[in-house]
Design a protein around this motif. Structure first.
Motif, mmCIF file in Angstrom:
data_model
loop_
_atom_site.group_PDB
_atom_site.id
_atom_site.type_symbol
_atom_site.label_atom_id
_atom_site.label_comp_id
_atom_site.label_asym_id
_atom_site.label_seq_id
_atom_site.Cartn_x
_atom_site.Cartn_y
_atom_site.Cartn_z
ATOM 1 N N UNK A 121 29.527 38.002 -127.626
ATOM 2 C CA UNK A 121 29.251 39.165 -126.775
ATOM 3 C C UNK A 121 28.529 38.737 -125.497
ATOM 4 N N UNK A 122 28.320 37.440 -125.342
ATOM 5 C CA UNK A 122 27.628 36.901 -124.183
ATOM 6 C C UNK A 122 28.627 36.338 -123.182
ATOM 7 N N UNK A 123 28.149 35.979 -122.014
ATOM 8 C CA UNK A 123 29.020 35.413 -120.982
ATOM 9 C C UNK A 123 29.415 33.985 -121.313
ATOM 10 N N UNK A 124 28.463 33.231 -121.845
ATOM 11 C CA UNK A 124 28.694 31.819 -122.126
ATOM 12 C C UNK A 124 28.647 31.556 -123.626
ATOM 13 N N UNK A 125 28.922 30.318 -123.998
ATOM 14 C CA UNK A 125 28.869 29.932 -125.407
ATOM 15 C C UNK A 125 27.443 30.064 -125.927
ATOM 16 N N UNK A 126 27.288 30.108 -127.231
ATOM 17 C CA UNK A 126 25.961 30.287 -127.824
ATOM 18 C C UNK A 126 25.000 29.170 -127.424
ATOM 19 N N UNK A 127 25.499 27.941 -127.422
ATOM 20 C CA UNK A 127 24.638 26.819 -127.070
ATOM 21 C C UNK A 127 24.117 26.918 -125.649
ATOM 22 N N UNK A 128 24.988 27.320 -124.723
ATOM 23 C CA UNK A 128 24.579 27.433 -123.321
ATOM 24 C C UNK A 128 23.640 28.619 -123.135
ATOM 25 N N UNK A 129 23.901 29.714 -123.810
ATOM 26 C CA UNK A 129 23.007 30.871 -123.713
ATOM 27 C C UNK A 129 21.603 30.504 -124.197
ATOM 28 N N UNK A 130 21.519 29.747 -125.293
ATOM 29 C CA UNK A 130 20.224 29.323 -125.807
ATOM 30 C C UNK A 130 19.532 28.393 -124.812
ATOM 31 N N UNK A 131 20.291 27.466 -124.252
ATOM 32 C CA UNK A 131 19.733 26.533 -123.280
ATOM 33 C C UNK A 131 19.215 27.263 -122.047
ATOM 34 N N UNK A 170 17.319 28.320 -111.813
ATOM 35 C CA UNK A 170 17.192 29.654 -112.391
ATOM 36 C C UNK A 170 16.138 30.458 -111.637
ATOM 37 N N UNK A 171 15.023 29.800 -111.324
ATOM 38 C CA UNK A 171 13.971 30.482 -110.563
ATOM 39 C C UNK A 171 14.477 30.899 -109.192
ATOM 40 N N UNK A 172 15.228 30.016 -108.539
ATOM 41 C CA UNK A 172 15.779 30.326 -107.220
ATOM 42 C C UNK A 172 16.793 31.465 -107.315
ATOM 43 N N UNK A 173 17.661 31.414 -108.328
ATOM 44 C CA UNK A 173 18.684 32.453 -108.491
ATOM 45 C C UNK A 173 18.047 33.819 -108.771
ATOM 46 N N UNK A 174 17.030 33.842 -109.598
ATOM 47 C CA UNK A 174 16.344 35.099 -109.893
ATOM 48 C C UNK A 174 15.643 35.635 -108.655
ATOM 49 N N UNK A 175 15.090 34.722 -107.852
ATOM 50 C CA UNK A 175 14.431 35.136 -106.615
ATOM 51 C C UNK A 175 15.432 35.756 -105.646
ATOM 52 N N UNK A 176 16.652 35.187 -105.627
ATOM 53 C CA UNK A 176 17.696 35.701 -104.740
ATOM 54 C C UNK A 176 18.463 36.855 -105.365
ATOM 55 N N UNK A 177 18.113 37.200 -106.614
ATOM 56 C CA UNK A 177 18.770 38.265 -107.362
ATOM 57 C C UNK A 177 20.248 37.967 -107.582
ATOM 58 N N UNK A 202 23.312 36.792 -110.075
ATOM 59 C CA UNK A 202 23.679 36.799 -111.485
ATOM 60 C C UNK A 202 23.823 35.364 -111.966
ATOM 61 N N UNK A 203 23.358 35.098 -113.185
ATOM 62 C CA UNK A 203 23.370 33.731 -113.699
ATOM 63 C C UNK A 203 24.788 33.160 -113.803
ATOM 64 N N UNK A 204 25.773 34.005 -113.946
ATOM 65 C CA UNK A 204 27.150 33.526 -114.075
ATOM 66 C C UNK A 204 27.639 32.837 -112.805
ATOM 67 N N UNK A 257 25.850 30.676 -111.073
ATOM 68 C CA UNK A 257 25.232 29.362 -110.921
ATOM 69 C C UNK A 257 25.389 28.507 -112.184
ATOM 70 N N UNK A 258 26.361 28.856 -113.013
ATOM 71 C CA UNK A 258 26.727 28.037 -114.176
ATOM 72 C C UNK A 258 28.238 27.832 -114.111
ATOM 73 N N UNK A 259 28.680 26.606 -114.295
ATOM 74 C CA UNK A 259 30.102 26.301 -114.170
ATOM 75 C C UNK A 259 30.942 27.129 -115.138
ATOM 76 N N UNK A 260 32.113 27.530 -114.666
ATOM 77 C CA UNK A 260 32.996 28.381 -115.462
ATOM 78 C C UNK A 260 33.444 27.770 -116.769
ATOM 79 N N UNK A 261 33.426 26.434 -116.876
ATOM 80 C CA UNK A 261 33.870 25.785 -118.108
ATOM 81 C C UNK A 261 32.991 26.118 -119.306
ATOM 82 N N UNK A 262 31.806 26.654 -119.051
ATOM 83 C CA UNK A 262 30.919 27.022 -120.146
ATOM 84 C C UNK A 262 31.108 28.477 -120.579
#
Length: 210
Positions: free
Chosen positions: A101-111, A166-173, A175-177, A179-184
């Motif tokens: 139900x997440x955007x990425x695999x479980x391992x990447x979401x946890x990371x 992640x800090x930079x992306x959150x500051x710029x508002x 979405x995490x998707x 700044x993470x490669x699509x292969x994940x």
């Protein structure tokens, strides 16, 4: 081994050189052997291709472990055993990917969750629309969201946002998707196991009783 692993897993050339310098002081013969073996073959930072977050290409040990029960049997049985086992693995992983139900695999979401935890302890200063100076963690870093890079090296090598990114992306508002490669993404996980591995049924007699 700590120094060898550090050099092998290093995200920047500076980190690699630091580990190798320490290794040279401790064990010059081993350091010389590794240099002669060509760092491109064993060090992630010198690998000519993208390795993402994978540190090894040796799947043989996993397959060998799986084949322990079938070793010593005739080759036809061995092939059938491999086919059935891989078929089950592929089916299980397809079902697992479909259940996400997440955007990425479980391992990447946890990371990402772990890295976000550390990102929340950092401070950020915006330089322009894409670049940020992030302070905190083991070092202060410059993040370029457009180039998807961070001076810590992790973002560019793994293609997964480091805590600084992640800090930079959150500051710029952002979405995490973005700044993470699509292969994940989970759809890539599913696509990896989309093919069916069909069993060999040629030896099964066909008749009205089937």
């Amino acid at each position: 081994m700590y120094l060898v692993k550090g050099a092998a897993y290093a995200h920047t050339h500076d980190d690699y050189n630091r580990y190798m310098a320490s290794l040279t002081n401790v064990n010059p013969a081993l350091a010389a052997y590794l240099n002669e073996a060509d760092p491109a073959l064993w060090s992630r930072i010198y690998c000519p291709r993208d390795r993402y977050n994978i540190k090894t290409s040796d799947i043989a040990e996993s397959i060998n472990s799986m084949l322990k029960k079938a070793k010593g049997y005739p080759i036809t049985y061995l092939i059938e055993f491999i086919t059935k086992k891989l078929g089950r693995w592929y089916w299980k992983r397809r079902e697992d990917a479909l259940s996400l139900t997440t955007t990425f695999s479980r391992g990447i979401e946890l990371l990402l969750a772990v890295r976000e935890h550390y990102a929340d302890m950092m401070t950020v200063k915006r330089i322009d629309g894409w670049c940020f100076h992030v302070r905190g963690g083991q070092r202060d870093c410059l993040v370029d969201l457009e180039a998807k890079s961070c001076s810590c090296g992790m973002f560019g090598v793994e293609k997964i946002s480091c805590s600084h990114a992640i800090k930079a992306a959150k500051s710029a508002r952002w979405n995490m998707s973005t700044v993470v490669d699509g292969y994940y993404r989970k759809d890539y996980v599913y696509a990896s196991y989309a093919a069916n591995i069909m069993p060999n049924v040629e030896h099964v007699p066909i008749g009205p009783y089937i």
